[in-house]
Design a protein around this motif. Structure first.
Motif, PDB file in Angstrom:
ATOM      1  N   ALA A  72      -2.363  -1.881 -10.522  1.00 30.62           N
ATOM      2  CA  ALA A  72      -2.691  -1.612  -9.124  1.00 30.62           C
ATOM      3  C   ALA A  72      -3.905  -2.450  -8.744  1.00 30.62           C
TER       4      ALA A  72
ATOM      5  N   SER B 117       4.829  13.166  -4.856  1.00 33.07           N
ATOM      6  CA  SER B 117       3.374  13.212  -4.814  1.00 33.07           C
ATOM      7  C   SER B 117       2.833  13.100  -6.230  1.00 33.07           C
TER       8      SER B 117
ATOM      9  N   GLY C 139       2.026   2.836  -2.644  1.00 35.70           N
ATOM     10  CA  GLY C 139       1.822   3.671  -3.826  1.00 35.70           C
ATOM     11  C   GLY C 139       2.798   3.395  -4.952  1.00 35.70           C
ATOM     12  N   LYS C 140       3.320   2.160  -5.014  1.00 35.37           N
ATOM     13  CA  LYS C 140       4.327   1.808  -6.018  1.00 35.37           C
ATOM     14  C   LYS C 140       3.783   1.898  -7.445  1.00 35.37           C
TER      15      LYS C 140
ATOM     16  N   THR D   1       1.175   3.513  -8.567  1.00 33.68           N
ATOM     17  CA  THR D   1       0.839   4.900  -8.882  1.00 33.68           C
ATOM     18  C   THR D   1       2.096   5.685  -9.230  1.00 33.68           C
ATOM     19  N   CYS D   2       3.171   5.446  -8.504  1.00 34.70           N
ATOM     20  CA  CYS D   2       4.430   6.131  -8.771  1.00 34.70           C
ATOM     21  C   CYS D   2       4.958   5.790 -10.161  1.00 34.70           C
TER      22      CYS D   2
ATOM     23  N   THR E  43       6.362   8.532  -0.825  1.00 36.30           N
ATOM     24  CA  THR E  43       5.159   8.793  -1.610  1.00 36.30           C
ATOM     25  C   THR E  43       4.123   9.568  -0.792  1.00 36.30           C
ATOM     26  N   LYS E  44       3.065   9.998  -1.487  1.00 43.37           N
ATOM     27  CA  LYS E  44       1.921  10.653  -0.830  1.00 43.37           C
ATOM     28  C   LYS E  44       2.360  11.844   0.016  1.00 43.37           C
TER      29      LYS E  44
ATOM     30  N   ASP F  16       5.563   4.938   2.458  1.00 43.91           N
ATOM     31  CA  ASP F  16       4.564   5.905   2.906  1.00 43.91           C
ATOM     32  C   ASP F  16       5.183   6.687   4.065  1.00 43.91           C
TER      33      ASP F  16
ATOM     34  N   ASN G 136       0.816  -1.214   0.000  1.00 41.28           N
ATOM     35  CA  ASN G 136       0.000   0.000   0.000  1.00 41.28           C
ATOM     36  C   ASN G 136       0.854   1.272   0.000  1.00 41.28           C
TER      37      ASN G 136
END
Length: 226
Positions: free
Chosen positions: A53, A180, A36-37, A39-40, A150-151, A119, A34
């Protein structure tokens, strides 16, 4: 960096022995399920569905390779490794994939760099630190290493500065970047760094050695005494 936008699917493998050997730099993305891999990766490549994802984190259990390079010529490979640490996956599956990933990270010949997604609200977890310890010998031998927080948009500026400082102390000699996908923070910076990893400058000594090797390989001239 337009180079990252050239990413395209190469192959997928459930076991290390199914991965093809490549002769270009390979950069692996790893991290908790979770973190954000996906998404990155999709943000860096500007492709919404390049990295899958899953709605159920931790269920994707393949190593996916993506080719990078303009005009269809591959000059680097991205490796998307399965996320780890998600509770919904059985203990047997967790242990199996931890072994697969560990073997990949410590033995893959073409591996040039590792990108660890984290995260920042959780910081480096016990599993992240175990991964850091496992790859430390390769990092000390020259393997590139980057921690992406991330985030970052979910933190205030002061919180970002604090977690950046703490993570740098714990990154084992690697680099750290705030990222981000929503605010596009750090996207160009990370893309430029990965380009540099895949296209290291040729040192003057290496260039001189190459010229000498070329000269040594030339056949003798016709007026040679031989």
């Amino acid at each position: 960096m337009g180079w990252m936008h050239t990413a395209r699917f190469f192959t997928t493998a459930a076991q290390l022995d199914q991965l093809p050997q490549v002769d270009v730099p390979e950069i692996a993305f790893v991290g908790r399920s979770n973190a954000g891999k996906s998404t990155c990766i999709n943000t860096l490549t500007q492709q919404k569905q390049l990295a899958f994802a899953s709605k159920k984190p931790g269920r994707t259990q393949h190593i996916n390779l993506f080719s990078l390079g303009r005009q269809g010529v591959t000059d680097a490979v991205l490796a998307d490794l399965p996320g780890y640490g998600y509770a919904a996956v059985s203990r047997t599956d967790k242990q199996r994939w931890q072994r697969v990933m560990l073997n990949y990270l410590v033995s893959r010949p073409s591996l040039t760099g590792i990108v660890l997604l984290c995260d920042p609200r959780l910081g480096l977890t016990e599993l992240d630190e175990a991964l850091l310890e496992a790859v430390r010998p390769r990092v000390e031998a020259g393997l590139k290493f980057l921690v992406i927080l991330t985030k970052a948009d979910k933190l205030t500026r002061s919180e970002q500065a604090k977690v950046l400082s703490i993570t740098k102390l714990n990154a084992g000699g690697g680099e750290v970047r705030l990222f981000s996908a929503l605010k596009k923070q750090g996207v160009d910076d990370v893309a430029k760094l990965l380009w540099q990893w895949a296209h290291p400058p040729v040192s003057e000594q290496a260039a001189s050695d190459a010229e000498q090797d070329s000269a040594d390989a030339e056949p003798p001239s016709e007026d040679s005494d031989d």
